[in-house]
Write a protein that holds these residues in place. Sequence first.
Motif, PDB file in Angstrom:
ATOM      1  N   PHE A 197      16.753 -58.993 -45.851  1.00  0.00           N
ATOM      2  CA  PHE A 197      16.420 -59.791 -47.037  1.00  0.00           C
ATOM      3  C   PHE A 197      17.213 -59.198 -48.204  1.00  0.00           C
ATOM      4  CE2 PHE A 197      12.627 -60.211 -44.333  1.00  0.00           C
ATOM      5  CZ  PHE A 197      12.410 -61.584 -44.375  1.00  0.00           C
ATOM      6  N   LEU A 198      18.094 -59.990 -48.780  1.00  0.00           N
ATOM      7  CA  LEU A 198      18.940 -59.496 -49.876  1.00  0.00           C
ATOM      8  C   LEU A 198      18.679 -60.311 -51.137  1.00  0.00           C
ATOM      9  CD1 LEU A 198      22.396 -59.229 -48.048  1.00  0.00           C
ATOM     10  CD2 LEU A 198      20.506 -57.578 -48.058  1.00  0.00           C
ATOM     11  N   CYS A 199      18.406 -59.607 -52.233  1.00  0.00           N
ATOM     12  CA  CYS A 199      18.172 -60.360 -53.463  1.00  0.00           C
ATOM     13  C   CYS A 199      19.494 -60.945 -53.952  1.00  0.00           C
ATOM     14  CB  CYS A 199      17.492 -59.504 -54.537  1.00  0.00           C
ATOM     15  SG  CYS A 199      18.573 -58.783 -55.744  1.00  0.00           S
ATOM     16  N   ASN A 200      19.377 -62.136 -54.483  1.00  0.00           N
ATOM     17  CA  ASN A 200      20.541 -62.924 -54.870  1.00  0.00           C
ATOM     18  C   ASN A 200      21.426 -62.229 -55.897  1.00  0.00           C
ATOM     19  OD1 ASN A 200      21.991 -65.530 -55.089  1.00  0.00           O
ATOM     20  ND2 ASN A 200      21.132 -65.513 -57.159  1.00  0.00           N
ATOM     21  N   TRP A 201      20.795 -61.530 -56.848  1.00  0.00           N
ATOM     22  CA  TRP A 201      21.534 -61.102 -58.040  1.00  0.00           C
ATOM     23  C   TRP A 201      22.307 -59.808 -57.861  1.00  0.00           C
ATOM     24  CZ3 TRP A 201      21.798 -65.032 -61.108  1.00  0.00           C
ATOM     25  CH2 TRP A 201      20.781 -65.983 -61.049  1.00  0.00           C
ATOM     26  N   CYS A 202      21.818 -58.906 -57.022  1.00  0.00           N
ATOM     27  CA  CYS A 202      22.515 -57.623 -56.852  1.00  0.00           C
ATOM     28  C   CYS A 202      22.952 -57.416 -55.406  1.00  0.00           C
ATOM     29  CB  CYS A 202      21.610 -56.459 -57.267  1.00  0.00           C
ATOM     30  SG  CYS A 202      21.340 -56.374 -59.044  1.00  0.00           S
ATOM     31  N   SER A 203      21.995 -57.364 -54.504  1.00  0.00           N
ATOM     32  CA  SER A 203      22.300 -56.917 -53.141  1.00  0.00           C
ATOM     33  C   SER A 203      23.140 -57.924 -52.353  1.00  0.00           C
ATOM     34  CB  SER A 203      21.006 -56.605 -52.395  1.00  0.00           C
ATOM     35  OG  SER A 203      20.227 -55.721 -53.171  1.00  0.00           O
ATOM     36  N   VAL A 260      13.967 -54.470 -40.043  1.00  0.00           N
ATOM     37  CA  VAL A 260      14.068 -55.308 -41.252  1.00  0.00           C
ATOM     38  C   VAL A 260      14.581 -54.431 -42.388  1.00  0.00           C
ATOM     39  CG1 VAL A 260      12.783 -56.580 -43.021  1.00  0.00           C
ATOM     40  CG2 VAL A 260      12.276 -56.965 -40.605  1.00  0.00           C
ATOM     41  N   LEU A 261      15.619 -54.932 -43.033  1.00  0.00           N
ATOM     42  CA  LEU A 261      16.194 -54.249 -44.192  1.00  0.00           C
ATOM     43  C   LEU A 261      15.902 -55.103 -45.424  1.00  0.00           C
ATOM     44  CD1 LEU A 261      18.070 -52.124 -45.520  1.00  0.00           C
ATOM     45  CD2 LEU A 261      20.008 -53.569 -44.840  1.00  0.00           C
ATOM     46  N   MET A 262      15.358 -54.457 -46.439  1.00  0.00           N
ATOM     47  CA  MET A 262      15.075 -55.142 -47.708  1.00  0.00           C
ATOM     48  C   MET A 262      15.946 -54.502 -48.779  1.00  0.00           C
ATOM     49  SD  MET A 262      12.716 -57.269 -49.129  1.00  0.00           S
ATOM     50  CE  MET A 262      11.260 -57.055 -48.138  1.00  0.00           C
ATOM     51  N   CYS A 263      16.762 -55.301 -49.437  1.00  0.00           N
ATOM     52  CA  CYS A 263      17.622 -54.745 -50.484  1.00  0.00           C
ATOM     53  C   CYS A 263      17.392 -55.492 -51.792  1.00  0.00           C
ATOM     54  CB  CYS A 263      19.094 -54.876 -50.109  1.00  0.00           C
ATOM     55  SG  CYS A 263      19.586 -53.879 -48.700  1.00  0.00           S
ATOM     56  N   GLY A 264      17.265 -54.716 -52.855  1.00  0.00           N
ATOM     57  CA  GLY A 264      17.075 -55.310 -54.173  1.00  0.00           C
ATOM     58  C   GLY A 264      17.869 -54.560 -55.222  1.00  0.00           C
ATOM     59  N   CYS A 265      17.749 -55.044 -56.450  1.00  0.00           N
ATOM     60  CA  CYS A 265      18.419 -54.403 -57.586  1.00  0.00           C
ATOM     61  C   CYS A 265      17.806 -53.022 -57.843  1.00  0.00           C
ATOM     62  CB  CYS A 265      18.215 -55.233 -58.841  1.00  0.00           C
ATOM     63  SG  CYS A 265      18.619 -56.977 -58.665  1.00  0.00           S
ATOM     64  N   HIS A 266      18.579 -52.156 -58.446  1.00  0.00           N
ATOM     65  CA  HIS A 266      18.057 -50.834 -58.818  1.00  0.00           C
ATOM     66  C   HIS A 266      16.924 -51.004 -59.843  1.00  0.00           C
ATOM     67  CE1 HIS A 266      21.009 -48.023 -56.985  1.00  0.00           C
ATOM     68  NE2 HIS A 266      21.747 -49.110 -56.957  1.00  0.00           N
ATOM     69  N   LEU A 276      13.812 -50.008 -47.188  1.00  0.00           N
ATOM     70  CA  LEU A 276      14.018 -50.600 -48.516  1.00  0.00           C
ATOM     71  C   LEU A 276      15.117 -49.819 -49.218  1.00  0.00           C
ATOM     72  CD1 LEU A 276      13.074 -52.395 -50.983  1.00  0.00           C
ATOM     73  CD2 LEU A 276      11.521 -50.515 -51.541  1.00  0.00           C
ATOM     74  N   GLU A 277      16.103 -50.538 -49.747  1.00  0.00           N
ATOM     75  CA  GLU A 277      17.212 -49.880 -50.442  1.00  0.00           C
ATOM     76  C   GLU A 277      17.577 -50.667 -51.690  1.00  0.00           C
ATOM     77  OE1 GLU A 277      18.974 -47.110 -49.936  1.00  0.00           O
ATOM     78  OE2 GLU A 277      18.132 -46.506 -48.012  1.00  0.00           O
ATOM     79  N   TRP A 278      18.014 -49.934 -52.700  1.00  0.00           N
ATOM     80  CA  TRP A 278      18.556 -50.581 -53.898  1.00  0.00           C
ATOM     81  C   TRP A 278      20.069 -50.638 -53.752  1.00  0.00           C
ATOM     82  CZ3 TRP A 278      14.121 -52.137 -54.697  1.00  0.00           C
ATOM     83  CH2 TRP A 278      13.023 -51.376 -55.016  1.00  0.00           C
ATOM     84  N   VAL A 279      20.603 -51.838 -53.836  1.00  0.00           N
ATOM     85  CA  VAL A 279      22.065 -52.021 -53.717  1.00  0.00           C
ATOM     86  C   VAL A 279      22.517 -52.938 -54.848  1.00  0.00           C
ATOM     87  CG1 VAL A 279      23.938 -52.916 -52.280  1.00  0.00           C
ATOM     88  CG2 VAL A 279      22.010 -51.739 -51.195  1.00  0.00           C
ATOM     89  N   SER A 280      23.383 -52.425 -55.705  1.00  0.00           N
ATOM     90  CA  SER A 280      23.871 -53.251 -56.818  1.00  0.00           C
ATOM     91  C   SER A 280      25.069 -54.083 -56.369  1.00  0.00           C
ATOM     92  CB  SER A 280      24.276 -52.356 -57.998  1.00  0.00           C
ATOM     93  OG  SER A 280      25.525 -51.741 -57.715  1.00  0.00           O
ATOM     94  N   ALA A 281      25.495 -54.977 -57.253  1.00  0.00           N
ATOM     95  CA  ALA A 281      26.622 -55.864 -56.940  1.00  0.00           C
ATOM     96  C   ALA A 281      27.921 -55.087 -56.753  1.00  0.00           C
ATOM     97  CB  ALA A 281      26.776 -56.882 -58.059  1.00  0.00           C
ATOM     98  N   SER A 282      27.979 -53.866 -57.274  1.00  0.00           N
ATOM     99  CA  SER A 282      29.217 -53.083 -57.156  1.00  0.00           C
ATOM    100  C   SER A 282      29.161 -52.070 -56.008  1.00  0.00           C
ATOM    101  CB  SER A 282      29.485 -52.348 -58.482  1.00  0.00           C
ATOM    102  OG  SER A 282      28.444 -51.418 -58.728  1.00  0.00           O
ATOM    103  N   GLU A 283      28.076 -52.112 -55.225  1.00  0.00           N
ATOM    104  CA  GLU A 283      27.885 -51.093 -54.185  1.00  0.00           C
ATOM    105  C   GLU A 283      28.107 -51.632 -52.769  1.00  0.00           C
ATOM    106  OE1 GLU A 283      24.905 -47.822 -56.151  1.00  0.00           O
ATOM    107  OE2 GLU A 283      23.950 -49.679 -55.447  1.00  0.00           O
ATOM    108  N   GLY A 284      29.241 -52.258 -52.589  1.00  0.00           N
ATOM    109  CA  GLY A 284      29.578 -52.748 -51.242  1.00  0.00           C
ATOM    110  C   GLY A 284      29.641 -51.621 -50.241  1.00  0.00           C
TER     111      GLY A 284
END
Length: 139
Positions: free
Chosen positions: A14-20, A65-71, A107-115
């Motif tokens: 599950f990846l949030c639209n705005w960052c991950s 299951v991997l959950m990624c969202g904004c920091h 659960l991990e925080w992944v920003s738009a610049s953290e490919g």
Amino acid sequence: MEEQEEYEPLIVAFLCNWCSYAGADLAGTSRIQYPPNIRVIRVMCSGMVHPNLVINALTKGADGVLMCGCHPGDCHYLEGNLRAEARSEAIDLMLVDFGLEPERYRLEWVSASEGDKFAKVVTEMVEQLKGLGPSPYKM
Ligand code: FES
């Protein structure tokens, strides 16, 4: 005699639209290599994913299951990622109830610049799940 195929874990992410999601996209456009074991579900915010969806995935075919969202501080809905973090504690308890190892949820925080971080997380999780073997609900 047939050769046994190596077990390839299936991860629902599950990846949030705005960052991950943007981070995963960056990993792709930057041609950063990572295993093809994930199936992405793009959600508006990590805070909107109910724990039941995580458990449903893990009991209906996913090995992890991997959950990624904004920091923290960057969620576009202010505190959605903090809600996701709080729900992770509930998910950990549910995993125990369902007889699943805690490593099956991450659960991990992944920003738009953290490919690069996204690729690293996926790679680590695939290796970890290979060590655990298939979800018992697949048997
Ligand atoms: Fe990314 Fe909330 S918008 S976690």
